[in-house]
Motif scaffolding. Sequence first.
Motif, PDB file in Angstrom:
ATOM      1  N   THR A 155       0.829  -1.208   0.000  1.00  0.00           N
ATOM      2  CA  THR A 155       0.000   0.000   0.000  1.00  0.00           C
ATOM      3  C   THR A 155       0.859   1.253   0.000  1.00  0.00           C
ATOM      4  O   THR A 155       0.588   2.208  -0.750  1.00  0.00           O
ATOM      5  CB  THR A 155      -0.934   0.006   1.219  1.00  0.00           C
ATOM      6  N   ALA A 156       1.899   1.261   0.829  1.00  0.00           N
ATOM      7  CA  ALA A 156       2.770   2.436   0.903  1.00  0.00           C
ATOM      8  C   ALA A 156       3.480   2.689  -0.422  1.00  0.00           C
ATOM      9  O   ALA A 156       3.665   3.843  -0.824  1.00  0.00           O
ATOM     10  CB  ALA A 156       3.793   2.254   2.025  1.00  0.00           C
ATOM     11  N   SER A 157       3.865   1.631  -1.105  1.00  0.00           N
ATOM     12  CA  SER A 157       4.606   1.797  -2.367  1.00  0.00           C
ATOM     13  C   SER A 157       3.746   2.423  -3.455  1.00  0.00           C
ATOM     14  O   SER A 157       4.277   3.017  -4.398  1.00  0.00           O
ATOM     15  CB  SER A 157       5.135   0.440  -2.840  1.00  0.00           C
ATOM     16  N   ARG A 158       2.430   2.328  -3.312  1.00  0.00           N
ATOM     17  CA  ARG A 158       1.515   2.866  -4.326  1.00  0.00           C
ATOM     18  C   ARG A 158       0.740   4.089  -3.840  1.00  0.00           C
ATOM     19  O   ARG A 158      -0.092   4.623  -4.579  1.00  0.00           O
ATOM     20  CB  ARG A 158       0.513   1.779  -4.756  1.00  0.00           C
ATOM     21  N   TYR A 159       1.038   4.518  -2.617  1.00  0.00           N
ATOM     22  CA  TYR A 159       0.238   5.594  -2.027  1.00  0.00           C
ATOM     23  C   TYR A 159       0.479   6.922  -2.733  1.00  0.00           C
ATOM     24  O   TYR A 159       1.631   7.317  -2.986  1.00  0.00           O
ATOM     25  CB  TYR A 159       0.561   5.741  -0.540  1.00  0.00           C
ATOM     26  N   LYS A 160      -0.594   7.630  -3.027  1.00  0.00           N
ATOM     27  CA  LYS A 160      -0.529   8.957  -3.638  1.00  0.00           C
ATOM     28  C   LYS A 160      -0.994   9.986  -2.613  1.00  0.00           C
ATOM     29  O   LYS A 160      -2.121   9.890  -2.104  1.00  0.00           O
ATOM     30  CB  LYS A 160      -1.432   9.039  -4.879  1.00  0.00           C
ATOM     31  N   PRO A 161      -0.152  10.976  -2.275  1.00  0.00           N
ATOM     32  CA  PRO A 161      -0.534  11.976  -1.264  1.00  0.00           C
ATOM     33  C   PRO A 161      -1.811  12.706  -1.670  1.00  0.00           C
ATOM     34  O   PRO A 161      -2.001  13.051  -2.832  1.00  0.00           O
ATOM     35  CB  PRO A 161       0.668  12.926  -1.245  1.00  0.00           C
ATOM     36  N   MET A 162      -2.673  12.927  -0.659  1.00  0.00           N
ATOM     37  CA  MET A 162      -3.932  13.634  -0.914  1.00  0.00           C
ATOM     38  C   MET A 162      -4.238  14.532   0.281  1.00  0.00           C
ATOM     39  O   MET A 162      -4.958  14.146   1.200  1.00  0.00           O
ATOM     40  CB  MET A 162      -5.083  12.640  -1.146  1.00  0.00           C
TER      41      MET A 162
END
Length: 389
Positions: free
Chosen positions: A117-124
């Motif tokens: 999940t962290a490797s694909r996380y996009k800041p929002m």
Amino acid sequence: MGTTANTFRIYNVKLVKEEAVIDNGELRVEDGIIVYAGPKLPTLPLHFELSIDGEGRWLLPGFVDVHVHGGAGADFMDATPAAFRAIMRFHACRGTTAMLATTITAPKARLEAVLHTASRYKPMGGARLLGIHLEGPFISPKHPGAQNPAHIVPPRPDWLREWLARFPGLLRIVTLAPETEGALELIRLLCSHSVIAAAGHTDAAYEQMLAAADAGLTHAVHTYNAMRGLHHREPGAVGAVLTDQRISAELITDGRHVHEAALRLALQAKGTAKTLLVSDAMAAAGMPDGRYELGGLGVTVKAGTARLTESGALAGSTITLLDAYRFAVGQLGVSPVDACRMACLNPARLLGMDGICGSLAEGKQADAILLGEDGEPRQVWISGEPLLT
């Protein structure tokens, strides 16, 4: 240059820099980068159309939390983008502008889900994700704290090699018990990949801690908590952390995890240059008292203190780094400059990111907190973008 949302100046503030507080200070930001931080200037370039009067309030650098598990009812172990967003938005609104998502002792598959999940996380609209702090599962069953003993395993270099290959650059800190068989090999492996090896949940004796430092260990998580204590004939893990300047020390300054006298002792021994403030916040941070869960273990929060329901062991905290900062200043008498060093600059320096964030200095990202008279955030900026409305 045209005006953008992250091009502005804020003036008439108590500006906390690395070396001093500047009264009637001014911060100028262009495209999210600090271009000036110092005494108020007499002239203003035309492209600074947005000027903010700070009304004499404190302007701090954004906090950097290297040890945080959750908040707003969510846990990074939930391993969902929604949980990540909730946690990072909550802490950002309290002034934490960058953080490491911290895991707990769990089966390999659950840890991999968090990494994925962290490797694909996009800041929002929240704090920046700087990577993962893997707390366990390579810890001591003698000092599990609030970690689930059922999932503690000896050091597994094969797991680490697999994760380092699958998720390059994502692992930033790994907490382990240095006295366990194979730990020194794991420390050397981590160092060869520029991952910080940290001691925690450990029964290590003093000499074992020194051997770990010789192998490359440079950090200690939540000093005093869940580690062999100080004795005058066997200084233990705590004695090594306090006296070996190769090791930086985390402190949870919430008035619950560590007695004020022990906090003062640590600050005197380590100095503010080798001390980091952390929240160690769990899902209950920002939430009412009640029943929660941590790693499959029941947690009861009463009057803001989180404890395992069955054993009564402390189960992380319900604070944010803003609370830790205010405790250090208000209860321990630490100066705002030194408190910001421990909550902002030192964590960034530990991660090798102090050239990018961690202080209000020219050339760095404009991560800042404007505090009101009540000590609450009036505005938070992340790379110059305002967060609060």
